[in-house]
Structures are given as structure tokens and as C-alpha cells.
Design a protein around this motif. Structure first.
Motif, PDB file in Angstrom:
ATOM      1  N   GLY A 107       0.652  -1.279   0.025  1.00 40.70           N
ATOM      2  CA  GLY A 107       0.088   0.138  -0.007  1.00 40.70           C
ATOM      3  C   GLY A 107       0.824   1.349   0.088  1.00 40.70           C
ATOM      4  N   LEU A 108       2.031   1.087  -0.232  1.00 43.35           N
ATOM      5  CA  LEU A 108       3.034   2.388  -0.268  1.00 43.35           C
ATOM      6  C   LEU A 108       3.469   2.488  -1.654  1.00 43.35           C
ATOM      7  CD1 LEU A 108       5.006   1.872   3.302  1.00 43.35           C
ATOM      8  CD2 LEU A 108       2.907   2.954   2.886  1.00 43.35           C
ATOM      9  N   ILE A 109       3.660   3.657  -1.872  1.00 41.80           N
ATOM     10  CA  ILE A 109       4.188   4.187  -3.174  1.00 41.80           C
ATOM     11  C   ILE A 109       5.189   5.305  -2.890  1.00 41.80           C
ATOM     12  CG2 ILE A 109       3.853   5.434  -5.394  1.00 41.80           C
ATOM     13  CD1 ILE A 109       1.043   4.638  -5.237  1.00 41.80           C
ATOM     14  N   GLY A 110       6.435   4.804  -3.647  1.00 44.01           N
ATOM     15  CA  GLY A 110       7.468   5.872  -3.392  1.00 44.01           C
ATOM     16  C   GLY A 110       7.568   6.890  -4.746  1.00 44.01           C
ATOM     17  N   ILE A 111       7.920   8.200  -4.172  1.00 47.58           N
ATOM     18  CA  ILE A 111       8.175   9.096  -5.287  1.00 47.58           C
ATOM     19  C   ILE A 111       9.796   9.572  -5.428  1.00 47.58           C
ATOM     20  CG2 ILE A 111       7.721  11.546  -5.881  1.00 47.58           C
ATOM     21  CD1 ILE A 111       5.009  11.310  -4.172  1.00 47.58           C
ATOM     22  N   ASN A 112      10.352   9.105  -6.429  1.00 47.81           N
ATOM     23  CA  ASN A 112      11.682   9.157  -6.653  1.00 47.81           C
ATOM     24  C   ASN A 112      12.154  10.196  -7.664  1.00 47.81           C
ATOM     25  OD1 ASN A 112      14.675   8.578  -6.476  1.00 47.81           O
ATOM     26  ND2 ASN A 112      14.441   7.010  -8.321  1.00 47.81           N
ATOM     27  N   PRO A 113      12.499  11.432  -6.986  1.00 50.49           N
ATOM     28  CA  PRO A 113      13.287  12.345  -7.931  1.00 50.49           C
ATOM     29  C   PRO A 113      14.631  11.771  -8.329  1.00 50.49           C
ATOM     30  CG  PRO A 113      12.197  13.557  -6.242  1.00 50.49           C
ATOM     31  CD  PRO A 113      12.124  12.048  -5.826  1.00 50.49           C
ATOM     32  N   THR A 114      15.035  12.040  -9.506  1.00 50.06           N
ATOM     33  CA  THR A 114      16.294  11.280 -10.159  1.00 50.06           C
ATOM     34  C   THR A 114      17.595  12.163  -9.349  1.00 50.06           C
ATOM     35  OG1 THR A 114      15.981  12.407 -12.289  1.00 50.06           O
ATOM     36  CG2 THR A 114      15.287  10.249 -12.107  1.00 50.06           C
ATOM     37  N   GLY A 115      17.208  13.249  -9.069  1.00 47.41           N
ATOM     38  CA  GLY A 115      18.478  13.939  -8.598  1.00 47.41           C
ATOM     39  C   GLY A 115      18.790  13.767  -7.164  1.00 47.41           C
ATOM     40  N   VAL A 116      20.024  13.364  -6.704  1.00 50.45           N
ATOM     41  CA  VAL A 116      20.265  13.347  -5.304  1.00 50.45           C
ATOM     42  C   VAL A 116      20.156  14.108  -4.394  1.00 50.45           C
ATOM     43  CG1 VAL A 116      21.825  11.136  -6.079  1.00 50.45           C
ATOM     44  CG2 VAL A 116      22.667  13.469  -5.890  1.00 50.45           C
ATOM     45  N   ASN A 117      20.023  15.371  -4.688  1.00 46.72           N
ATOM     46  CA  ASN A 117      19.829  16.490  -3.953  1.00 46.72           C
ATOM     47  C   ASN A 117      18.368  16.904  -3.496  1.00 46.72           C
ATOM     48  OD1 ASN A 117      19.294  17.291  -6.675  1.00 46.72           O
ATOM     49  ND2 ASN A 117      19.545  19.650  -6.221  1.00 46.72           N
ATOM     50  N   VAL A 118      17.452  15.933  -4.021  1.00 46.11           N
ATOM     51  CA  VAL A 118      15.905  16.074  -3.618  1.00 46.11           C
ATOM     52  C   VAL A 118      15.502  14.814  -3.125  1.00 46.11           C
ATOM     53  CG1 VAL A 118      13.775  16.596  -4.899  1.00 46.11           C
ATOM     54  CG2 VAL A 118      15.690  17.415  -5.760  1.00 46.11           C
ATOM     55  N   PRO A 119      14.795  14.921  -1.844  1.00 48.31           N
ATOM     56  CA  PRO A 119      14.555  13.582  -1.023  1.00 48.31           C
ATOM     57  C   PRO A 119      13.341  12.674  -1.646  1.00 48.31           C
ATOM     58  CG  PRO A 119      13.218  15.676  -0.251  1.00 48.31           C
ATOM     59  CD  PRO A 119      14.453  16.091  -1.198  1.00 48.31           C
ATOM     60  N   VAL A 120      13.663  11.598  -1.360  1.00 48.94           N
ATOM     61  CA  VAL A 120      12.799  10.564  -1.779  1.00 48.94           C
ATOM     62  C   VAL A 120      11.543  10.630  -1.053  1.00 48.94           C
ATOM     63  CG1 VAL A 120      12.267   7.874  -1.844  1.00 48.94           C
ATOM     64  CG2 VAL A 120      14.400   8.910  -2.660  1.00 48.94           C
ATOM     65  N   ALA A 121      10.187  10.588  -1.263  1.00 51.67           N
ATOM     66  CA  ALA A 121       9.031  10.602  -0.520  1.00 51.67           C
ATOM     67  C   ALA A 121       8.255   9.387  -0.609  1.00 51.67           C
ATOM     68  CB  ALA A 121       8.189  11.634  -1.156  1.00 51.67           C
ATOM     69  N   ILE A 122       7.617   8.855   0.622  1.00 50.48           N
ATOM     70  CA  ILE A 122       6.731   7.679   0.529  1.00 50.48           C
ATOM     71  C   ILE A 122       5.479   8.104   1.133  1.00 50.48           C
ATOM     72  CG2 ILE A 122       6.680   5.221   1.747  1.00 50.48           C
ATOM     73  CD1 ILE A 122       9.205   5.669  -0.030  1.00 50.48           C
ATOM     74  N   CYS A 123       4.371   7.506   0.334  1.00 49.89           N
ATOM     75  CA  CYS A 123       3.117   8.100   0.685  1.00 49.89           C
ATOM     76  C   CYS A 123       2.299   6.702   0.487  1.00 49.89           C
ATOM     77  CB  CYS A 123       2.559   8.944  -0.345  1.00 49.89           C
ATOM     78  SG  CYS A 123       2.011   8.435  -1.924  1.00 49.89           S
ATOM     79  N   ASN A 124       1.139   6.969   1.288  1.00 52.65           N
ATOM     80  CA  ASN A 124      -0.016   6.026   1.361  1.00 52.65           C
ATOM     81  C   ASN A 124      -1.404   6.766   0.882  1.00 52.65           C
ATOM     82  OD1 ASN A 124      -2.413   4.502   1.800  1.00 52.65           O
ATOM     83  ND2 ASN A 124      -1.518   3.420   3.379  1.00 52.65           N
ATOM     84  N   PRO A 125      -1.663   6.763  -0.592  1.00 48.35           N
ATOM     85  CA  PRO A 125      -2.672   7.625  -0.809  1.00 48.35           C
ATOM     86  C   PRO A 125      -4.200   7.420  -0.412  1.00 48.35           C
ATOM     87  CG  PRO A 125      -1.478   6.626  -2.756  1.00 48.35           C
ATOM     88  CD  PRO A 125      -0.969   5.981  -1.569  1.00 48.35           C
ATOM     89  N   TYR A 126      -4.447   6.186   0.174  1.00 48.99           N
ATOM     90  CA  TYR A 126      -5.783   6.052   0.825  1.00 48.99           C
ATOM     91  C   TYR A 126      -5.898   6.777   1.912  1.00 48.99           C
ATOM     92  CZ  TYR A 126      -8.173   3.659  -2.904  1.00 48.99           C
ATOM     93  OH  TYR A 126      -8.701   3.066  -4.153  1.00 48.99           O
ATOM     94  N   LEU A 127      -4.619   6.750   2.801  1.00 52.13           N
ATOM     95  CA  LEU A 127      -4.571   7.122   4.141  1.00 52.13           C
ATOM     96  C   LEU A 127      -4.222   8.954   3.954  1.00 52.13           C
ATOM     97  CD1 LEU A 127      -2.744   4.788   6.149  1.00 52.13           C
ATOM     98  CD2 LEU A 127      -5.097   5.037   6.077  1.00 52.13           C
ATOM     99  N   GLY A 128      -3.878   9.262   2.657  1.00 50.36           N
ATOM    100  CA  GLY A 128      -3.951  10.697   2.627  1.00 50.36           C
ATOM    101  C   GLY A 128      -2.349  11.345   3.177  1.00 50.36           C
ATOM    102  N   GLN A 129      -1.420  10.294   3.339  1.00 44.98           N
ATOM    103  CA  GLN A 129      -0.156  10.450   4.142  1.00 44.98           C
ATOM    104  C   GLN A 129       0.916  10.528   3.279  1.00 44.98           C
ATOM    105  OE1 GLN A 129      -0.159   7.514   7.513  1.00 44.98           O
ATOM    106  NE2 GLN A 129      -1.713   8.480   8.434  1.00 44.98           N
ATOM    107  N   LEU A 130       1.881  11.149   3.405  1.00 43.41           N
ATOM    108  CA  LEU A 130       3.227  11.518   2.639  1.00 43.41           C
ATOM    109  C   LEU A 130       4.369  11.807   3.618  1.00 43.41           C
ATOM    110  CD1 LEU A 130       3.929  12.683  -0.639  1.00 43.41           C
ATOM    111  CD2 LEU A 130       5.245  14.012   1.345  1.00 43.41           C
TER     112      LEU A 130
END
Length: 348
Positions: A107-130
Motif C-alpha cells: 500500500g505504499l508508493i515511492g516518489i523518486n526524483p532522479t536528482g540526489v539533492n531532492v529527497p525521496v518521498a513515501i506515501c499511502n494515497p488512501y490514508l492521505g499520508q506522505l
């Protein structure tokens, strides 16, 4: 009724995620039981909802900010906007050149900007949490990290693995994030990663939703030659291994993981498909080849078990239960990204 008894009853009923969300509003006691870490863990281990498909749209309506919107059946699940993506802009209306979605696992999706100077984000869309993960640097202060590829795994709780290319050593670093410590640490590579190059390091989509393994397509130096391979990471044992691809492929194929030792690889030539599929003999992965049909280009009504496989210049929708290629979408298909998703109560 105490909390343990209510928890056992709810688990025995094997209720789907949406039903649990409705039961949360019955009273504060029920909400606290369903929100407890122990219940979330047990529900995740005992109940797996059927997959749905959510649409993910990337917007750049505010300078130096990226907005991400998750929808299912035209209903908004979650929307977020952050200046963490400062300096990132969309490319011809598409963001996947700069921001990639990884997962879904538990139930988790990762948001991965390719640049290493931008943080990775993890979210659960159904819980509305990031949640944005902390930025990382190499343990070697002289390393210059320029690019990364991310995958999500699960072992009691979620983990995030990242492969980062170092300009100084012209090789890969592997790091693992654990939510328990909220930090990254270096992974031992056993010498495997020293021989891997930057080219075509891409995460491979998988039907395995337990998060035990992560897979990338990589290139490896073998006797001076560059050879495409599959790199797998056992998220529990934290061990890497490489899997040899079949001879005779063009090197531009799309790969899908069916299970730990089973893969399907698709070559597209003259609008027809050559399919390589694997079988396991002990620890050796053997490959067979078959000729597929012509790819349809019309977008059909989607099944409940498809993923998009990226290819050079287009994407292909693949039904992994029926083992059929559904359709081919051209590069100028600018609609929302479609992600397979199984809702859970796990918080990022």
C-alpha cells in the motif's frame, strides 16, 4: 469488550480496507484499535485487498513546486504540493523524466526524483499520508553522487533501497533506509556493485507484492564487455545477486518479474513481440523464447491485474495474470500515470 478481543474479531472477519475505514468512525475506541501498530501489522499480514488502479497526475502550476494528485474512479484520494522539488520542472508536459513512481508495496508508493539533492518521498494515497525521507550522502566524503534509482521493500516494516552512481569511483553505492531508525546506512555489496555501470539502471516492475525482493535492470562489466543483467536485492537478508539475461536479445527489452525465479522479457520488432520467459533449475535461471502476436494500439477497458512496462519511445500495458500484452501506448500519450495499488493501513 477489550481491545484484544475487538482486534481478533475484526481480523477474523477479514474485512477489506474500505470497510475498516468506515468502522473507524464508529467510536473513539474502535478508531484507536484499528489505528494501533499491532492491528495494522496483523491486518497487513493476513489481508490483501484486490488491486485497484489509481491515476497519478504531476502538475507544475507554481514555480519551483511540484504538485502530485492521486485519484481513483475520478475521486481524489490525495493531493500534495512541496517545494522539496525546488528546481525541478516538467519536460514537455511529462514529469517521469525527473520524478518516477516506485512500488507499490504493502500500500505504499515511492516518489523518486532522479536528482540526489531532492529527497525521496513515501506515501499511502488512501490514508492521505506522505513522508519525505532524509537526504543522504556517501560515507566517503570525496564521493560525488550524481544519480540514483530507488525501490521499496518490506520486512516487519517498510524499507527503501537506493542505488546511487558515484562520479569519482564511476560505480554504484547501495544504501538502505529503515523507518525504525529514520536513517540510511551503507549496504555491503560483496563486490557485485563494483562492476556495475551507470547505463540503464532502472527498477523492474514485479507481481510480487510482499516486498521481499527488489529488482533493477543494470549493465555489468564482464571481461571488458558491457553485459545487461538483472540485479536483485533480498530485502530481508540484504544480499545482492545478478541474473544473466538470455543471449540474442537486443538490450532494449522490457522486463517483468513474476516471482523470485520467474521473469518475462519482451522484445518489440516490426510491431511484433518476441517473449523470453524463464524457468528455474536449482539456482540457475534458464530462458526460453516464443513469438508473440502483433500489439494492439487501442486502449481497452482495463483488467484488474495490469501494469505499464516502459520501453524506448512507448509504454506497453501487460496483464500479468492472463500473461497477455494488452496494448501499446505511444510516447505522446500524456494522460495521468496509472499505478496498480492494494490499499493497506501502513503509514509511511
Amino acid at each position: 469488550m477489550n481491545s484484544d478481543l475487538l482486534s481478533k474479531i475484526l481480523l477474523c472477519l477479514s474485512l477489506p480496507f474500505q470497510s475498516l475505514l468506515r468502522l473507524r468512525v464508529v467510536c473513539k475506541f474502535w478508531r484507536d484499535v484499528i489505528d494501533s501498530p499491532d492491528f495494522k501489522k496483523l491486518h497487513t499480514l493476513t489481508k490483501a485487498d484486490d488491486p485497484v488502479h489509481i491515476q497519478v497526475s504531476f502538475l507544475n502550476v507554481v514555480p519551483n513546486q511540484l504538485s502530485i494528485r492521486f485519484q481513483h474512479n475520478m475521486k481524489l484520494l490525495m493531493s500534495c504540493r512541496s517545494d522539496h522539488f525546488n528546481g525541478f520542472s516538467l519536460y514537455y508536459g511529462r514529469s517521469d523524466y525527473l520524478v518516477r513512481l516506485v512500488g507499490e508495496v504493502k500500500g505504499l508508493i515511492g516518489i523518486n526524483p532522479t536528482g540526489v539533492n531532492v529527497p525521496v518521498a513515501i506515501c499511502n494515497p488512501y490514508l492521505g499520508q506522505l513522508k519525505f525521507l532524509p537526504l543522504t550522502t556517501s560515507s566517503d566524503s570525496l564521493c560525488v553522487l550524481v544519480e540514483r534509482s530507488v525501490a521499496i521493500g518490506f520486512d516487519e516494516d517498510y524499507k527503501v533501497a537506493q542505488l546511487m552512481w558515484c562520479y569519482k569511483h564511476r560505480g554504484l553505492h547501495a544504501q538502505l533506509y529503515s523507518r525504525r531508525t529514520d536513517s540510511w546506512r551503507e549496504l555491503a555489496d560483496g563486490g557485485i556493485l563494483d562492476d556495475l555501470t551507470l547505463y540503464s539502471i532502472q527498477p523492474i516492475k514485479s507481481a510480487c507484492k510482499n516486498g521481499s525482493f527488489a529488482y533493477w535492470r543494470v549493465n555489468q562489466r564482464v571481461n571488458g564487455d558491457i553485459v545487461p543483467k538483472i540485479l536483485s536485492l533480498d530485502m530481508r537478508k540484504e544480499v545482492f545477486r545478478t541474473i544473466t539475461l538470455p543471449s540474442g536479445h537486443t538490450g532494449t527489452s522490457s522486463i517483468f518479474v513474476e516471482d523470485e525465479h520467474s521473469f518475462r522479457m519482451f522484445e518489440f520488432m516490426n510491431n511484433r513481440t518476441i517473449i523470453f520467459y524463464s524457468r528455474c533449475e536449482g539456482r540457475q535461471v534458464m530462458w526460453k523464447q516464443t513469438m508473440g502476436e502483433k500489439l494492439p494500439s487501442d486502449v481497452p477497458s482495463w483488467s484488474t491485474s495490469f501494469v505499464f512496462l516502459e520501453h524506448e519511445g512507448f509504454e506497453v500495458a501487460y496483464d500479468y495474470r492472463a500473461r497477455e500484452l494488452i496494448c501499446k501506448l505511444s510516447e505522446d500519450f500524456l494522460g495521468p500515470k496509472v499505478v496498480e495499488f492494494r490499499a493497506t493501513l501502513i503509514s509511511p
